[in-house]
Scaffold this motif. Sequence first.
Motif, PDB file in Angstrom:
ATOM      1  N   ASP A   1      63.375  35.754 -33.535  1.00  0.00           N
ATOM      2  CA  ASP A   1      61.977  35.928 -33.200  1.00  0.00           C
ATOM      3  C   ASP A   1      61.761  35.487 -31.766  1.00  0.00           C
ATOM      4  O   ASP A   1      61.793  34.299 -31.455  1.00  0.00           O
ATOM      5  CB  ASP A   1      61.117  35.097 -34.155  1.00  0.00           C
ATOM      6  N   TRP A   2      61.521  36.427 -30.870  1.00  0.00           N
ATOM      7  CA  TRP A   2      61.419  36.090 -29.452  1.00  0.00           C
ATOM      8  C   TRP A   2      60.154  35.302 -29.130  1.00  0.00           C
ATOM      9  O   TRP A   2      60.027  34.722 -28.049  1.00  0.00           O
ATOM     10  CB  TRP A   2      61.470  37.351 -28.598  1.00  0.00           C
ATOM     11  N   LEU A   3      59.230  35.250 -30.078  1.00  0.00           N
ATOM     12  CA  LEU A   3      58.028  34.463 -29.842  1.00  0.00           C
ATOM     13  C   LEU A   3      58.122  33.059 -30.444  1.00  0.00           C
ATOM     14  O   LEU A   3      57.157  32.308 -30.400  1.00  0.00           O
ATOM     15  CB  LEU A   3      56.806  35.185 -30.434  1.00  0.00           C
ATOM     16  N   ALA A   4      59.277  32.720 -30.985  1.00  0.00           N
ATOM     17  CA  ALA A   4      59.446  31.379 -31.543  1.00  0.00           C
ATOM     18  C   ALA A   4      59.771  30.391 -30.431  1.00  0.00           C
ATOM     19  O   ALA A   4      60.570  30.683 -29.545  1.00  0.00           O
ATOM     20  CB  ALA A   4      60.562  31.380 -32.588  1.00  0.00           C
ATOM     21  N   ALA A   5      59.131  29.229 -30.468  1.00  0.00           N
ATOM     22  CA  ALA A   5      59.396  28.171 -29.489  1.00  0.00           C
ATOM     23  C   ALA A   5      60.266  27.108 -30.152  1.00  0.00           C
ATOM     24  O   ALA A   5      59.873  26.515 -31.155  1.00  0.00           O
ATOM     25  CB  ALA A   5      58.081  27.566 -29.005  1.00  0.00           C
ATOM     26  N   ARG A   6      61.448  26.875 -29.582  1.00  0.00           N
ATOM     27  CA  ARG A   6      62.402  25.983 -30.230  1.00  0.00           C
ATOM     28  C   ARG A   6      62.392  24.562 -29.683  1.00  0.00           C
ATOM     29  O   ARG A   6      62.922  23.656 -30.306  1.00  0.00           O
ATOM     30  CB  ARG A   6      63.816  26.572 -30.092  1.00  0.00           C
TER      31      ARG A   6
ATOM     32  N   GLU B   1      55.944  27.113 -22.290  1.00  0.00           N
ATOM     33  CA  GLU B   1      55.957  28.504 -21.828  1.00  0.00           C
ATOM     34  C   GLU B   1      55.123  29.388 -22.750  1.00  0.00           C
ATOM     35  O   GLU B   1      54.373  30.261 -22.284  1.00  0.00           O
ATOM     36  CB  GLU B   1      57.394  29.021 -21.778  1.00  0.00           C
ATOM     37  N   LEU B   2      55.268  29.171 -24.049  1.00  0.00           N
ATOM     38  CA  LEU B   2      54.526  29.971 -25.016  1.00  0.00           C
ATOM     39  C   LEU B   2      53.025  29.727 -24.872  1.00  0.00           C
ATOM     40  O   LEU B   2      52.220  30.663 -24.945  1.00  0.00           O
ATOM     41  CB  LEU B   2      54.977  29.640 -26.439  1.00  0.00           C
ATOM     42  N   HIS B   3      52.655  28.490 -24.609  1.00  0.00           N
ATOM     43  CA  HIS B   3      51.237  28.174 -24.450  1.00  0.00           C
ATOM     44  C   HIS B   3      50.684  28.840 -23.181  1.00  0.00           C
ATOM     45  O   HIS B   3      49.560  29.353 -23.175  1.00  0.00           O
ATOM     46  CB  HIS B   3      51.023  26.667 -24.394  1.00  0.00           C
ATOM     47  N   ALA B   4      51.474  28.852 -22.122  1.00  0.00           N
ATOM     48  CA  ALA B   4      51.044  29.511 -20.888  1.00  0.00           C
ATOM     49  C   ALA B   4      50.866  31.014 -21.132  1.00  0.00           C
ATOM     50  O   ALA B   4      49.923  31.636 -20.617  1.00  0.00           O
ATOM     51  CB  ALA B   4      52.058  29.267 -19.774  1.00  0.00           C
ATOM     52  N   PHE B   5      51.772  31.588 -21.920  1.00  0.00           N
ATOM     53  CA  PHE B   5      51.669  33.004 -22.283  1.00  0.00           C
ATOM     54  C   PHE B   5      50.394  33.245 -23.084  1.00  0.00           C
ATOM     55  O   PHE B   5      49.658  34.214 -22.849  1.00  0.00           O
ATOM     56  CB  PHE B   5      52.900  33.399 -23.102  1.00  0.00           C
ATOM     57  N   ARG B   6      50.123  32.328 -23.994  1.00  0.00           N
ATOM     58  CA  ARG B   6      48.922  32.453 -24.811  1.00  0.00           C
ATOM     59  C   ARG B   6      47.658  32.373 -23.953  1.00  0.00           C
ATOM     60  O   ARG B   6      46.711  33.126 -24.174  1.00  0.00           O
ATOM     61  CB  ARG B   6      48.923  31.354 -25.876  1.00  0.00           C
ATOM     62  N   ILE B   7      47.636  31.473 -22.988  1.00  0.00           N
ATOM     63  CA  ILE B   7      46.479  31.365 -22.098  1.00  0.00           C
ATOM     64  C   ILE B   7      46.241  32.699 -21.385  1.00  0.00           C
ATOM     65  O   ILE B   7      45.109  33.176 -21.268  1.00  0.00           O
ATOM     66  CB  ILE B   7      46.676  30.239 -21.070  1.00  0.00           C
ATOM     67  N   ALA B   8      47.331  33.310 -20.926  1.00  0.00           N
ATOM     68  CA  ALA B   8      47.215  34.574 -20.189  1.00  0.00           C
ATOM     69  C   ALA B   8      46.624  35.679 -21.058  1.00  0.00           C
ATOM     70  O   ALA B   8      45.672  36.369 -20.659  1.00  0.00           O
ATOM     71  CB  ALA B   8      48.577  34.985 -19.645  1.00  0.00           C
ATOM     72  N   ILE B   9      47.171  35.866 -22.250  1.00  0.00           N
ATOM     73  CA  ILE B   9      46.722  36.999 -23.063  1.00  0.00           C
ATOM     74  C   ILE B   9      45.365  36.731 -23.711  1.00  0.00           C
ATOM     75  O   ILE B   9      44.545  37.642 -23.844  1.00  0.00           O
ATOM     76  CB  ILE B   9      47.764  37.398 -24.132  1.00  0.00           C
ATOM     77  N   GLU B  10      45.103  35.489 -24.095  1.00  0.00           N
ATOM     78  CA  GLU B  10      43.839  35.223 -24.778  1.00  0.00           C
ATOM     79  C   GLU B  10      42.663  35.153 -23.801  1.00  0.00           C
ATOM     80  O   GLU B  10      41.520  35.452 -24.178  1.00  0.00           O
ATOM     81  CB  GLU B  10      43.933  33.952 -25.617  1.00  0.00           C
TER      82      GLU B  10
END
Length: 229
Positions: free
Chosen positions: A83-88, A95-104
């Motif tokens: 799952d490429w959207l999984a944060a390990r 990084e995932l949170h920064a991505f979320r800020i951008a899209i949301e």
Amino acid sequence: MSPATTTSRAEQLARAIGDRIVSGDIPPGERLPSEGRLVAEFGASRTVVREALQRLQSRGLVRTRVGSGSYALTPPAPVAGEDWLAARDESERRELHAFRIAIESEAAALAARHATDGDVATIDAALVSLEQAVLPAQTVDADFAFHRAVAATSGNRYLLATLDRLGARVIVLPPARISDVPREEADAAAVLAEHRAVAVAIRLGDPLASAAAMRAHLTASAARRAAVG
């Protein structure tokens, strides 16, 4: 049934049906059971069933034909077997949170442009559920229902599909607070105020203010988590 509860049950049903498609129990091209049969089999409301099917469609697992029903599609190939959207780890979570800020933030701006009275009502209902939530599990469901309502209002299927793929796991509570204890009042008040700011800006049809409010909320969310460690 509250919007948060509907969202949680719809996700569970979407995963159950999706698992059948991915495993081949429902092969590509086969018609899914009718809405009525799914209601009877899973003991879910028609609203929950319809939302689950919408989620499957956004994930590329189902195609719905008006007047004919929903049909299974060939499951999308996984990216690198995971799952490429999984944060390990913590770095990937940032990084995932920064991505979320951008899209949301963009989803909120689009929502302000496209929101109908019905969309605003759905967002407000999710906000009420968040206000009434006490335990962490309730908070997560209500919080995700709010963010999903904003993404749905954006009118962009890819933004909604991405948020659905991320799922409620993106609603991260500080580790020390992930237990069956009431939320701390100060945090709860701040979270509610941030969500209200997003809802108000969308209701007013202000794209810039909506994006800024969403960005401020998600940035503050990350700061709260980092403060606990």
